[in-house]
Scaffold this active site. Sequence first.
Site, PDB file in Angstrom:
ATOM      1  N   LYS A 168       0.446  -0.931  -0.308  1.00  0.00           N
ATOM      2  CA  LYS A 168       0.082   0.007  -0.154  1.00  0.00           C
ATOM      3  C   LYS A 168       0.873   0.994   0.084  1.00  0.00           C
ATOM      4  CE  LYS A 168      -1.729   2.199   3.304  1.00  0.00           C
ATOM      5  NZ  LYS A 168      -1.616   4.053   2.300  1.00  0.00           N
ATOM      6  N   GLU A 241      10.516   1.611  10.293  1.00  0.00           N
ATOM      7  CA  GLU A 241      11.645   2.630   9.886  1.00  0.00           C
ATOM      8  C   GLU A 241      10.386   3.835   9.901  1.00  0.00           C
ATOM      9  OE1 GLU A 241      13.935   1.539   9.544  1.00  0.00           O
ATOM     10  OE2 GLU A 241      14.528  -0.152   8.853  1.00  0.00           O
ATOM     11  N   CYS A 275      14.022  10.494   5.146  1.00  0.00           N
ATOM     12  CA  CYS A 275      14.261   9.531   7.084  1.00  0.00           C
ATOM     13  C   CYS A 275      15.115  10.490   7.464  1.00  0.00           C
ATOM     14  CB  CYS A 275      13.600   8.884   6.325  1.00  0.00           C
ATOM     15  SG  CYS A 275      14.349   7.347   5.937  1.00  0.00           S
ATOM     16  N   GLU A 371      11.109  17.531  13.671  1.00  0.00           N
ATOM     17  CA  GLU A 371      11.715  16.953  12.491  1.00  0.00           C
ATOM     18  C   GLU A 371      10.757  17.682  11.362  1.00  0.00           C
ATOM     19  OE1 GLU A 371      10.316  12.906  10.451  1.00  0.00           O
ATOM     20  OE2 GLU A 371      11.645  12.472   9.921  1.00  0.00           O
TER      21      GLU A 371
END
Length: 467
Positions: A168, A241, A275, A371
């Site tokens: 997905k 992750e 990331c 972040e």
Amino acid sequence: MEPFKLLIGGALADGDAAMEVINPATEQPVATCPRASKSQLDQAVAAARAAFPAWSKTSVETRREALAAMADQIEANVGELARLLTLEQGKPLQDATAEVYGAAAFFRYFSSADLPETRVQEGNGSRVEIRRRPLGVVGAIVPWNFPLILMAFKVPAALLAGNTLVLKPAATTPLATLRFGELVKDLVPAGVLNVIADANDLGGELTKHPDVAKISFTGSTATGRKVMAGAADALKRITLELGGNDAAIVLGDVDPKETAPKIFNAAFYNAGQVCIAAKRIYVHDSIYDAMCAELASLAEAAVVGDGLEQGTQIGPLQNKAQFEKVLDYIEDGRKNGQIIAGGERAGDRGYFIRPTIVRDIKDGSRLVDEEQFGPVLPVIRFNDAEAALARANASDYGLGGSIWSSDIERAHGLAEQMESGTVWINKHADLAPHIPFAGAKSSGISAELGEEGLAEFTQIQVINIAQ
Ligand code: NAD
């Protein structure tokens, strides 16, 4: 453009509903995309479950051949896949092309990988073997920053291990992944690989589905927590992750002119939506001004634009929510530091933001502690490397990090103390399929890639024989 289809049980299917995918460079629709219903998700899981017994009994050689054929098919369609990536994700076409070749390389790597089977004892009355059995149906959930390469972290390893899959992509970047499904559909038996698209509403359903044995998830830490909770009842295997806030610590013994372009690239590649981007830069006082000036001049010179235009280095933010979030971080930078390049959106159409450098900012501000996931970089001054390292470690995240120095031994000593899954020395964000990738702390659980990543798609089985 050919219509896009879901892949369920070996057949291409329309969605029970449809949705538009927006080009972030123009804010205009790229294409209409099928949107799967909960019942289509159930069909995809049922197809994967039905395909599992036969696929899990195929030889590793058969599975390797299928992966090599998938790598060939990706490479044969680089042009179309890269263009789709640019249209839906925004990244410059040359970076999209590199992503597609990268995805093919990851399939190629797993097409010659071995499932480790070892003998831990032979003699003293026993022969003890360790084998690796497949798990069953794997749900693979991917975010919007690198739709194809992150898919390729999961799909080939899961298939090589003998699992079947429901894949997905993210709601805003489903197109290249659906096309990939279409391109490879005849390379494995029906149901082995299923691809569905959703409007950000089926990830939780896939996670909780009773017939899914494992979830391999890449995305934000907040959603990762939901995945972990959703998998808890059935004690499902999970790989997470998640987010990161990578620090780069630049010691005073490097040449700012030589180092700044490497750090700039580590921070602004993919418009900072990586990331493992360098997200906060700690620079020694002795070179602080020089480094800030170099980074600012690189930011001023960077070409921001539509990824389809030749020469574009930095594309738009991928979606409106992220665009607005990053503009907010820029305001935090304006309040708590000094903006020396960028600081605003570019143009009045598309989600473009000029690469932004913020100096004289400290830990404790949102831009440093959180972040940002976009093209805005805080540069923080330090005098003592150990203290800078302690500040770098004072984060819930622990994905990557880097140390920059001409003294490798000193850098290595600091690297060993960094609380992150990967530490680079004199580089940042270098990944390869044979190198395991794993986040520490709130950046993840378990590993992808390499032998360790492959093992995560298996169940250990010990066979202990009396001799
Ligand atoms: P996100 O968590 O919002 O979405 C990721 C995926 O999860 C999407 O496919 C989404 O549809 C799905 N999802 C949404 N709700 C879900 C639920 N309740 N259960 C299961 N799945 C659900 O993340 P994003 O905004 O698309 O991606 C950006 C984030 O991903 C950043 O934090 C970034 O650092 C992280 N990321 C991590 C890595 C890594 O390897 N560690 C790589 C890329 C991105």
